[in-house]
Design a protein around this motif. Structure first.
Motif, PDB file in Angstrom:
ATOM      1  N   ILE A 530      -3.556   4.390   4.394  1.00 33.18           N
ATOM      2  CA  ILE A 530      -2.809   3.185   4.595  1.00 33.18           C
ATOM      3  C   ILE A 530      -3.501   1.936   4.249  1.00 33.18           C
ATOM      4  O   ILE A 530      -2.769   1.179   3.532  1.00 33.18           O
ATOM      5  CB  ILE A 530      -2.387   3.003   6.664  1.00 33.18           C
ATOM      6  N   ILE A 531      -4.966   1.786   4.480  1.00 32.99           N
ATOM      7  CA  ILE A 531      -5.376   0.664   3.848  1.00 32.99           C
ATOM      8  C   ILE A 531      -5.531   0.684   2.266  1.00 32.99           C
ATOM      9  O   ILE A 531      -5.110  -0.257   1.699  1.00 32.99           O
ATOM     10  CB  ILE A 531      -6.911   0.834   4.541  1.00 32.99           C
ATOM     11  N   VAL A 532      -5.587   1.908   1.985  1.00 33.71           N
ATOM     12  CA  VAL A 532      -5.448   2.041   0.443  1.00 33.71           C
ATOM     13  C   VAL A 532      -4.055   1.789  -0.363  1.00 33.71           C
ATOM     14  O   VAL A 532      -3.865   0.962  -1.148  1.00 33.71           O
ATOM     15  CB  VAL A 532      -5.757   3.693   0.099  1.00 33.71           C
ATOM     16  N   GLY A 533      -3.134   1.868   0.387  1.00 32.41           N
ATOM     17  CA  GLY A 533      -1.758   1.698   0.278  1.00 32.41           C
ATOM     18  C   GLY A 533      -1.558   0.010   0.179  1.00 32.41           C
ATOM     19  O   GLY A 533      -1.104  -0.427  -0.592  1.00 32.41           O
ATOM     20  N   VAL A 534      -2.145  -0.627   1.213  1.00 31.62           N
ATOM     21  CA  VAL A 534      -1.860  -2.147   1.123  1.00 31.62           C
ATOM     22  C   VAL A 534      -2.846  -2.524  -0.027  1.00 31.62           C
ATOM     23  O   VAL A 534      -2.137  -3.464  -0.600  1.00 31.62           O
ATOM     24  CB  VAL A 534      -2.588  -2.565   2.570  1.00 31.62           C
ATOM     25  N   ILE A 535      -3.639  -2.166  -0.407  1.00 34.28           N
ATOM     26  CA  ILE A 535      -4.629  -2.678  -1.313  1.00 34.28           C
ATOM     27  C   ILE A 535      -4.032  -2.449  -2.656  1.00 34.28           C
ATOM     28  O   ILE A 535      -3.776  -3.491  -3.305  1.00 34.28           O
ATOM     29  CB  ILE A 535      -6.110  -1.935  -1.404  1.00 34.28           C
ATOM     30  N   SER A 536      -3.405  -1.443  -3.005  1.00 33.46           N
ATOM     31  CA  SER A 536      -2.484  -1.258  -4.351  1.00 33.46           C
ATOM     32  C   SER A 536      -1.380  -1.852  -4.226  1.00 33.46           C
ATOM     33  O   SER A 536      -1.115  -2.446  -5.460  1.00 33.46           O
ATOM     34  CB  SER A 536      -2.352   0.487  -4.576  1.00 33.46           C
ATOM     35  N   LEU A 537      -0.530  -1.982  -3.304  1.00 36.31           N
ATOM     36  CA  LEU A 537       0.755  -2.444  -3.375  1.00 36.31           C
ATOM     37  C   LEU A 537       0.730  -4.088  -3.203  1.00 36.31           C
ATOM     38  O   LEU A 537       1.678  -4.857  -3.379  1.00 36.31           O
ATOM     39  CB  LEU A 537       1.745  -1.987  -2.234  1.00 36.31           C
ATOM     40  N   THR A 538      -0.472  -4.677  -2.697  1.00 37.09           N
ATOM     41  CA  THR A 538      -0.524  -6.190  -2.475  1.00 37.09           C
ATOM     42  C   THR A 538      -1.172  -6.687  -3.702  1.00 37.09           C
ATOM     43  O   THR A 538      -1.206  -7.883  -3.848  1.00 37.09           O
ATOM     44  CB  THR A 538      -1.163  -6.750  -1.228  1.00 37.09           C
TER      45      THR A 538
END
Length: 750
Positions: A530-538
């Motif tokens: 979830i955190i990795v997704g936030v980092i990549s998508l933002t």
């Protein structure tokens, strides 16, 4: 100073024999089933682990029987990647909610609130309805219905027949589970509801992604059901993570999720573009987030090596490791502490969690360390430092090596080879710290009659065969999956040379143990996704890289120190795999932008993510050790930090000298390794205040630390300067012989 022997009554009676040191601890919220409940859950856990072993090796019932038996309702292997990862998470969710309650059990009899059970059973209706809707969508699509996120009818069906029931059941069951009161051997219906919700999420996503709708994620064409399923899946993952790993990772995940929708209001490099919840959640449950690198590794390498560890446990190899360590190192001064270094390093390398390893091996080594003279803070700190070091010990590195290979694309074998010297430096430093502490306290080792016989242990050296096969297969070019499978089979084979022979029953128990052990790490990896997704998508990772570039313009060392602090901060309270995955997403790209080689950058981040387990104020391994030793947790973490101080220096050493990562010719590697070992020796001597058989006064300790730091840069000039400084310190120590407490060197007797 002469050694002293501890009073006889303080020493262990009879020989030390390790038994069950690798058994999994029973958590406070873990259910302990009986009767048919136990058989049902045990079978489910064993089948879950066996499913992964079959899937990873491309096995199927049809293939194994030559087509004589074909069960179409079972999955065919190899499975499509996204489907495999979705099923991997859904299975862990179902097992996790059945095995772990929403709150800890108490010793007092629990009062069941019947109305909560009735409410939970009522929530089962929308959960089953959502699951049925997902199945009906699959049937419709298989029948030729064109599925499009822009179709108003399909959108309404996804919202009202699937989304609303799913969210009502998910949120309601989580809240009910927090208030539940039931006996430890009974499951609450709210947790069954959560398991059904996990199945509904998986069924819908497998169905929709199978129609090539995965290409529409993040666009207006994405069905609204993907976003709703992702919201429910995210809540389920975070709730299970809270149950099995505590609040730390959940809080960090929640902060990152909050950032997605508030980043547009933040200043500076934290400012992020506005993003709608539909667009974000339609992408987060893909390989850009939850199904990305962390789940890729947990669904392949991590669970494979958990199965390997379970087979080692069933064949009693874990006990042998500890007994062998006692036979080898128990006679040295402060013997149990040195046993902890060897045994906990070996066990920590395999099991992938420093805190869990502390509880397992520390239950034996910590009491023995206290008996031979270590205070309870130091005993716990030594165990915490050694168990944490296991996470950086090749070839397995607590599964960290596999995540690094997945993220960087660097071959696993290159990573394992590069890790050898840094791991050696860490354990050598911990050994020196422990030895100097024992010397200051005047300890002796354990007596021969208290220890397993080395000759007997040597005759059982064949128990190392599974690990030898693993290493040999990896370096012969076999895939990690094939090598791990061969090593697992070898563990079963060598058990037949011991009293603990593994038959079909023992193999089934090993798979059950693996399925149970895997729940925590799978939940943690999914939550880290979830955190990795936030980092990549933002895009916050890229902006952090720009910040590091700005700092490096002033001072590269300042940029490295800042990166170190961020990696430690992000890793606090998290298991190794999650800590590294998050730090690698935020910090490592910035270091690569500075021109640092990718391997060096990721090792730099990996080491500091690992040592967050012994870094105050949130030090999971130290807190676990304090629970065993009875010491103050914060005091234990401070001593752990001191004992593991080399881990905070070694990354700077291989940054300045890539030969320590095997990135040079052999002569240069040998020189770098030798001078680095000497450097950590000086550092340990300075920190402990003990240098070549005598106490060192404060200014000599400072000089020792300064000489050690000279060895960091790695050039020939600084190495020579460090050696000359050490020679000068030795001259002052032996010839001038300053008195303890002196402010300037004076001549006199010690």
């Amino acid at each position: 100073m002469t050694d002293r022997t501890e009073p006889q009554q303080d020493r262990p009676e009879g020989p030390v024999v390790a038994e069950g040191v690798d058994k999994e601890p029973v958590e406070g919220n873990r259910r302990l089933y009986r009767g048919w409940h136990w058989w049902l859950v045990t079978t489910a856990a064993a089948l879950y682990a066996a499913f992964h072993m079959a899937a990873l090796n491309g096995l199927s019932i049809s293939a194994m029987t030559g087509g004589a038996v074909d069960l179409p309702f079972l999955p065919s292997f190899p499975m499509e990647t996204w489907n495999f990862r979705i099923v991997h998470i859904a299975g862990a969710l179902a097992l996790g909610f059945v095995l772990y309650a929403g709150r800890s059990f108490t010793l007092a009899p629990e009062v069941e609130r019947r109305w909560l059970s009735w409410l939970a059973w009522a929530l089962m209706a929308p959960a089953v309805f959502a699951l049925g809707a997902a199945v009906s969508f699959a049937v419709s699509i298989a029948g030729g219905t064109s599925w499009n996120g822009m179709d108003a009818g399909i959108r309404a069906a996804e919202i009202w027949r699937f989304g609303v029931p799913l969210m009502v059941a998910t949120v309601g069951a989580i809240l009910v589970s927090w208030a539940q009161r039931r006996t430890r051997d009974a499951i609450h219906p709210a947790d069954l509801v959560l398991a059904v919700c996990g199945a509904a999420v998986a069924t819908y996503l497998v169905t929709i992604y199978g129609t090539l709708m995965r290409n529409s994620t993040g666009t207006p064409f994405a069905p609204i059901g993907i976003s709703i399923a992702a919201v429910a899946g995210t809540l389920l993952i975070m709730e299970l993570t809270r149950r099995v790993a505590g609040l730390a990772l959940v809080v960090i995940s929640a902060v990152f999720l909050l950032y997605v929708f508030t980043g547009q209001f933040l200043p500076g490099f934290l400012n992020a573009p506005a993003i709608s919840w539909e667009r974000f959640f339609s992408q987060v449950y893909t390989d850009a987030g939850i199904l990305g690198p962390t789940t890729a590794v947990s669904s392949t390498y991590i669970i494979l090596f958990i199965i390997f560890a379970a087979f080692l446990q069933a064949s009693k190899v874990g006990d042998y490791f500890v007994n062998f360590a006692f036979a080898l190192a128990g006679r040295a001064r402060g013997g149990p502490a040195k046993v902890a270094i060897f045994a906990s390093g070996l066990m920590g390398m395999i099991n992938g969690t420093s805190a869990g390893n502390v509880v397992a091996t520390g239950s034996l080594t910590i009491p023995l360390m206290k008996k031979v003279g270590y205070d309870k803070r130091t005993a716990g700190a030594i165990e915490a430092s050694a168990s944490t070091g296991g996470q950086i010990l090749p070839p397995i590195m607590g599964a960290g090596a596999f995540i690094m290979a997945e993220i960087t694309g660097i071959p696993y074998t290159e990573i394992a080879v590069a890790a050898i010297i840094p791991a050696l430096l860490y354990f050598v430093a911990v050994y020196f710290m422990v030895d100097f502490e024992a010397a200051k306290l005047g300890m002796r080792g354990m007596r021969d009659e208290e220890l397993p016989k080395l000759a007997q242990m040597a005759r059982q050296a064949f128990l190392f065969v599974p690990i030898v096969i693993l290493i040999y297969a990896l370096f012969q070019g076999y895939s990690v999956i094939r090598a791990g499978t061969l090593a697992t089979a070898a563990a079963a084979v060598v058990s037949w040379l011991t009293p603990h022979r593994m038959g079909l029953g023992a193999i089934a128990r090993a798979f059950h143990l693996a399925g149970t052990m895997s729940i925590q790490i799978i939940a943690v990896c999914a939550c880290a996704g979830i955190i990795v997704g936030v980092i990549s998508l933002t895009g916050v990772g890229a902006r952090f890289s720009n910040l590091l570039l700005g700092l490096a313009a002033a001072s590269q060392l300042l940029a490295l120190v800042f990166a170190m602090l961020i990696a430690i901060l992000l890793g606090m309270g998290m298991p190794t795999t999650a800590a590294y995955a998050v730090a690698a997403s935020v910090v490592a790209p910035g270091l690569v932008e500075l021109g640092i080689p990718q391997l060096t950058a990721h090792f730099f981040v990996f080491y500091f993510a690992v040592v967050s387990a012994i870094t105050p104020p949130v030090a999971l391994a130290s807190y676990a050790a304090a629970g065993v030793s009875g010491a103050n947790p914060m005091e234990t973490s401070v001593v752990s930090f001191k004992i593991g101080i080399a881990a905070f220096v070694v990354p700077f050493m291989f940054f300045y000298n890539s030969a320590l990562l095997m990135q040079a010719d052999w002569l240069e590697i040998a020189r770098a390794a030798a001078t680095a070992v000497f450097g950590v020796f000086l550092l340990s001597a300075g920190v402990q205040g003990w240098f070549l058989g005598a106490r060192a006064v404060w200014f000599l300790r400072a000089a020792l630390v300064a000489a050690a730091l000279m060895m960091i840069e790695g050039s020939l000039a600084t190495d020579v300067a460090g050696v000359l400084a050490a020679a000068a310190i030795l001259f002052v120590q032996r010839i001038v012989r300053p008195k303890p407490g002196a402010t300037i060197p004076v001549r006199g007797a010690d």
